[in-house]
Write a protein that holds these residues in place. Sequence first.
Motif, PDB file in Angstrom:
ATOM      1  N   THR A 160       1.134  -1.348   0.073  1.00 42.52           N
ATOM      2  CA  THR A 160      -0.420  -0.243   0.187  1.00 42.52           C
ATOM      3  C   THR A 160       1.207   1.470  -0.069  1.00 42.52           C
ATOM      4  OG1 THR A 160      -1.287  -1.001   1.314  1.00 42.52           O
ATOM      5  CG2 THR A 160      -1.442   0.903   1.203  1.00 42.52           C
ATOM      6  N   PHE A 189      -4.201   6.490   1.392  1.00 43.38           N
ATOM      7  CA  PHE A 189      -4.797   5.130   2.352  1.00 43.38           C
ATOM      8  C   PHE A 189      -5.943   4.882   3.069  1.00 43.38           C
ATOM      9  CE2 PHE A 189       0.384   5.716   2.823  1.00 43.38           C
ATOM     10  CZ  PHE A 189       0.950   4.492   3.578  1.00 43.38           C
ATOM     11  N   SER A 239      -7.708   3.890  -0.276  1.00 41.23           N
ATOM     12  CA  SER A 239      -6.786   2.277  -1.312  1.00 41.23           C
ATOM     13  C   SER A 239      -8.086   1.090  -1.300  1.00 41.23           C
ATOM     14  CB  SER A 239      -5.736   2.170  -0.443  1.00 41.23           C
ATOM     15  OG  SER A 239      -5.559   1.306   0.876  1.00 41.23           O
ATOM     16  N   GLU A 255      -7.539  -1.197  -4.181  1.00 37.84           N
ATOM     17  CA  GLU A 255      -6.561  -2.617  -3.931  1.00 37.84           C
ATOM     18  C   GLU A 255      -7.876  -3.158  -4.494  1.00 37.84           C
ATOM     19  OE1 GLU A 255      -3.712  -1.473  -0.884  1.00 37.84           O
ATOM     20  OE2 GLU A 255      -5.433  -1.976  -0.170  1.00 37.84           O
ATOM     21  N   GLY A 289      -3.256  -5.523   0.078  1.00 37.67           N
ATOM     22  CA  GLY A 289      -2.308  -4.571   0.930  1.00 37.67           C
ATOM     23  C   GLY A 289      -3.391  -3.905   2.095  1.00 37.67           C
TER      24      GLY A 289
END
Length: 324
Positions: free
Chosen positions: A101, A246, A249, A253, A260
């Motif tokens: 990540t 973050f 994500s 993802e 991640g």
Amino acid sequence: MLYVLRRVLAAVFVMWAAFTVTFIILYLVPGDPALLIVGGDGGVQATPEELAAVRAEYGFDQPVIVQYFQALGGVLTGNLGMSYQMRQPVTELIGAQFGSTFALAMFALVVAVVAGLVIGGAAVYTKSRILSQLLDSLPPIGASLPTFWVGLVLMQVFCFQLGWFPSAGDRGFDSLVLPGITMAIPGAASIAQVFAKSLRASSRDDYVTVATAKGASRMRVFIGHAARNALLPTITVAGMIVAGLFAYSAITESIFSRAGLGMALDNAVQAKDIPMVSGIVLVIAAVFVVTNLIVDLVYPIIDPRLRRPGASKAVRLQRGLVEA
């Protein structure tokens, strides 16, 4: 010294608030984590005795306030607990997923910063009114596009039709490109809007007029004076984007089937894995705190006026932060 102490206390408060809010939300979510621990994903039927034993082992039978302080005490001692779902220490699980990540977020940040500065700078520098209006229209469009839709479109075109990039997994740099661009578009839009607005404001300041009157070229005045001062609020936005990368994500993802923290967070929320969710949220909060600290240290390098002990509030307003 007082400023540093205030920043440290603010960081501690952010971490505590992130942990507390996450704990409360997960506690209110319907579902019994003891069922997951006993039965897992296989749908095994657990007896009341087994469930009672698990609740006693993990403290689920304790009042919520007791569970909260036990969890908080573990965090303060560096123990994030055991994942209900994976039956492994949360610190180990997060450590295994963090690198993927982090690489994706940093790539997306670079793309967002470069694209945002180029679009915002070109919109102000160009003498073509039509081109300027066209470039100014790109950030609102980019900010309004749903992340999952952008990811699916990029995957359809560049993976399935052109075959330039892999559609799933983590296979090195090629696997970073499409998810990184997907995550970077909203951030690039924000940076472009703020940078263009700051550039137009800086271009009207007296020091720009003086530099132009002294014979400095348009490019030198633009880069050396207007753009340098316009970077202050832009850096603030970039710092805020880091933590958001973050946090967001999870969507990217999931679309690109990339392991991640984001995908782990999504799975943990669905499973009501309180230790895992709390641990990931704390990591994201820590990224936010550290990023803002770095931004604070970069400001005086860009604007020497902030190095003065008595830097005025007006100067701090120019950098995009209002401090009480």
